[in-house]
Design a protein around this motif. Structure first.
Motif, PDB file in Angstrom:
ATOM      1  N   HIS A   1       0.839  -1.208   0.000  1.00 30.02           N
ATOM      2  CA  HIS A   1       0.000   0.000   0.000  1.00 30.02           C
ATOM      3  C   HIS A   1       0.869   1.252   0.000  1.00 30.02           C
ATOM      4  CE1 HIS A   1      -2.281   3.251   2.013  1.00 30.02           C
ATOM      5  NE2 HIS A   1      -3.299   2.761   1.357  1.00 30.02           N
ATOM      6  N   PHE A   2       1.955   1.216   0.762  1.00 29.37           N
ATOM      7  CA  PHE A   2       2.882   2.348   0.828  1.00 29.37           C
ATOM      8  C   PHE A   2       3.501   2.623  -0.543  1.00 29.37           C
ATOM      9  CE2 PHE A   2       7.397   3.586   1.344  1.00 29.37           C
ATOM     10  CZ  PHE A   2       7.244   4.817   1.953  1.00 29.37           C
ATOM     11  N   ILE A   3       3.986   1.576  -1.200  1.00 28.79           N
ATOM     12  CA  ILE A   3       4.643   1.737  -2.498  1.00 28.79           C
ATOM     13  C   ILE A   3       3.642   2.194  -3.555  1.00 28.79           C
ATOM     14  CG2 ILE A   3       5.944   0.543  -4.305  1.00 28.79           C
ATOM     15  CD1 ILE A   3       6.914  -1.380  -2.050  1.00 28.79           C
ATOM     16  N   LYS A   4       2.475   1.595  -3.532  1.00 32.79           N
ATOM     17  CA  LYS A   4       1.426   2.002  -4.467  1.00 32.79           C
ATOM     18  C   LYS A   4       1.076   3.482  -4.278  1.00 32.79           C
ATOM     19  CE  LYS A   4      -3.567   1.536  -4.806  1.00 32.79           C
ATOM     20  NZ  LYS A   4      -4.742   0.833  -4.281  1.00 32.79           N
ATOM     21  N   GLY A   5       0.995   3.904  -3.005  1.00 27.38           N
ATOM     22  CA  GLY A   5       0.677   5.298  -2.722  1.00 27.38           C
ATOM     23  C   GLY A   5       1.730   6.258  -3.247  1.00 27.38           C
ATOM     24  N   LEU A   6       3.008   5.846  -3.178  1.00 25.43           N
ATOM     25  CA  LEU A   6       4.078   6.689  -3.708  1.00 25.43           C
ATOM     26  C   LEU A   6       3.910   6.917  -5.202  1.00 25.43           C
ATOM     27  CD1 LEU A   6       7.187   5.101  -1.914  1.00 25.43           C
ATOM     28  CD2 LEU A   6       5.955   7.180  -1.254  1.00 25.43           C
ATOM     29  N   LEU A   7       3.638   5.829  -5.917  1.00 27.39           N
ATOM     30  CA  LEU A   7       3.497   5.922  -7.375  1.00 27.39           C
ATOM     31  C   LEU A   7       2.229   6.688  -7.753  1.00 27.39           C
ATOM     32  CD1 LEU A   7       4.574   2.270  -8.234  1.00 27.39           C
ATOM     33  CD2 LEU A   7       5.880   4.352  -8.710  1.00 27.39           C
ATOM     34  N   ARG A   8       1.159   6.406  -7.045  1.00 25.45           N
ATOM     35  CA  ARG A   8      -0.097   7.095  -7.339  1.00 25.45           C
ATOM     36  C   ARG A   8       0.002   8.578  -7.005  1.00 25.45           C
ATOM     37  NH1 ARG A   8      -5.265   4.949  -4.236  1.00 25.45           N
ATOM     38  NH2 ARG A   8      -4.108   5.954  -2.563  1.00 25.45           N
ATOM     39  N   GLY A   9       0.853   8.906  -6.021  1.00 28.97           N
ATOM     40  CA  GLY A   9       1.009  10.301  -5.627  1.00 28.97           C
ATOM     41  C   GLY A   9       1.888  11.115  -6.553  1.00 28.97           C
ATOM     42  N   GLY A  10       2.492  10.463  -7.539  1.00 30.79           N
ATOM     43  CA  GLY A  10       3.243  11.211  -8.547  1.00 30.79           C
ATOM     44  C   GLY A  10       4.741  11.010  -8.517  1.00 30.79           C
ATOM     45  N   LEU A  11       5.268  10.179  -7.609  1.00 28.99           N
ATOM     46  CA  LEU A  11       6.716   9.944  -7.591  1.00 28.99           C
ATOM     47  C   LEU A  11       7.108   9.103  -8.807  1.00 28.99           C
ATOM     48  CD1 LEU A  11       6.420  10.925  -4.642  1.00 28.99           C
ATOM     49  CD2 LEU A  11       8.123   9.211  -4.005  1.00 28.99           C
ATOM     50  N   ASN A  12       8.309   9.365  -9.308  1.00 26.80           N
ATOM     51  CA  ASN A  12       8.783   8.542 -10.413  1.00 26.80           C
ATOM     52  C   ASN A  12       9.321   7.216  -9.864  1.00 26.80           C
ATOM     53  OD1 ASN A  12      11.592   8.854  -9.673  1.00 26.80           O
ATOM     54  ND2 ASN A  12      11.550  10.888 -10.633  1.00 26.80           N
ATOM     55  N   LEU A  13       9.624   6.305 -10.759  1.00 30.12           N
ATOM     56  CA  LEU A  13      10.035   4.970 -10.348  1.00 30.12           C
ATOM     57  C   LEU A  13      11.299   4.987  -9.488  1.00 30.12           C
ATOM     58  CD1 LEU A  13       9.387   2.664 -13.433  1.00 30.12           C
ATOM     59  CD2 LEU A  13       8.488   2.375 -11.127  1.00 30.12           C
ATOM     60  N   ARG A  14      12.252   5.832  -9.848  1.00 34.95           N
ATOM     61  CA  ARG A  14      13.511   5.889  -9.104  1.00 34.95           C
ATOM     62  C   ARG A  14      13.273   6.368  -7.679  1.00 34.95           C
ATOM     63  NH1 ARG A  14      18.032   3.694  -7.529  1.00 34.95           N
ATOM     64  NH2 ARG A  14      19.684   5.182  -7.036  1.00 34.95           N
TER      65      ARG A  14
END
Length: 303
Positions: A251-264
């Motif tokens: 959930h944490f990782i998904k939230g990072l990506l959904r929030g606009g962070l790039n893959l790196r």
């Protein structure tokens, strides 16, 4: 040569090589199960081991113990390591795992439903206000911490208050999966929560224990205790979806990506050694992209 004696020598060498406690325990648990099964088959010497025996054992694990492909593959990898060591030590000429293939796994991360997490936190807040029990307050902080940091279960069990720098808003993970000390930032929201939780411990226990998450007696919470917390909450609230310590990391990782962070950026915060692992999380929430597509429709203004 007896299989159990070989296994003991193998474990002794792995301890000398400073293998992690978790890895050593994995070998120990497997060997115990493997030896019990071998005993039933009347097998006790390394000369009796073969790929056929290995396959039969893994099939038994799948059919009788209901092991899933990921668990079966973990067992096979450990047995492969033992077989390779036995070859290096010139105990056998061919590995007893030869041509035994890994099973196909579903590598899609198990994603926690946002509503389920909200329901859990809402329930714990309600119990905390009504009863102010130690477990409800601790469990609320525990789940919020795991969801807000993406820490692994083993890491959470090992964390102490010395690892939490509230002034610098930084968490030091000293027992990471890579066996290297790592640091992760602490959000302002979670920092405030931990400060309140620390005050709560002082008030309830008369002191702040060394470990971050503890029992009523101040002893560190163990893995199985935390897993049971999740199981009880899932049953209590009748959750139908995934809800476990690892789904909070997902959930944490998904939230990072959904929030606009790039893959790196997501890779660094998730502390994945390979970016390919982080990429697995992309595309597992397509249904949530529908609203975003409607808001940013490329056809807007063309029709």
């Amino acid at each position: 040569m007896l299989i159990e004696m070989v296994q003991k020598d193998f474990l002794a060498e792995r301890r000398y090589e400073k293998l992690t406690d978790n890895s050593l325990q994995s070998y120990t648990n497997l060997f115990k199960l493997f030896n019990e099964w071998l005993s039933q088959k009347g097998i006790e010497r390394i000369e009796e081991l073969s790929p056929r025996v290995t396959k039969e054992f893994l099939i038994w694990c799948q059919e009788e113990r209901k092991n899933k492909p990921k668990t079966i593959n973990s067992k096979l990898k450990l047995l492969r390591a033992l077989a390779k060591w036995m070859i290096d030590e010139q105990m056998i000429e061919e590995p007893f795992t030869k041509n035994v293939k890994l099973q196909r796994e579903d590598d899609a991360p198990k994603i926690l439903d946002e509503k389920d997490l909200q329901d859990v936190l809402r329930y714990l807040r309600r119990v905390r206000r009504r009863e102010d029990t130690f477990t409800s307050r601790r469990n609320y902080s525990l789940i919020l911490f795991m969801a807000g940091t993406g820490t692994r279960l083993s890491e959470v069990c090992s964390l102490t208050w010395r690892d939490i720098d509230l002034d610098s808003s930084l968490i030091t993970i000293r027992t990471s999966k890579s066996r290297k000390a790592q640091s992760i930032p602490l959000s302002n929201v979670l920092r405030s929560e931990l400060m309140d939780y620390q005050d709560f411990l002082q008030r309830k226990l008369g002191r702040v224990p060394e470990s971050l998450f503890v029992t009523r007696e101040g002893n560190p919470l163990q893995k199985d205790s935390i897993q049971n917390i999740f199981k009880r909450l899932r049953a209590k609230l009748g959750l139908q979806g995934y809800f476990s310590p690892h789904t909070l990391r997902n959930h944490f990782i998904k939230g990072l990506l959904r929030g606009g962070l790039n893959l790196r950026e997501a890779q660094l915060l998730a502390r994945h050694s390979k970016i390919e692992v982080t990429k697995q999380y992309v595309g597992y929430y397509q249904h949530e992209l529908k609203d975003a597509l409607d808001e940013s429709n490329p056809l807007r203004g063309l029709l």
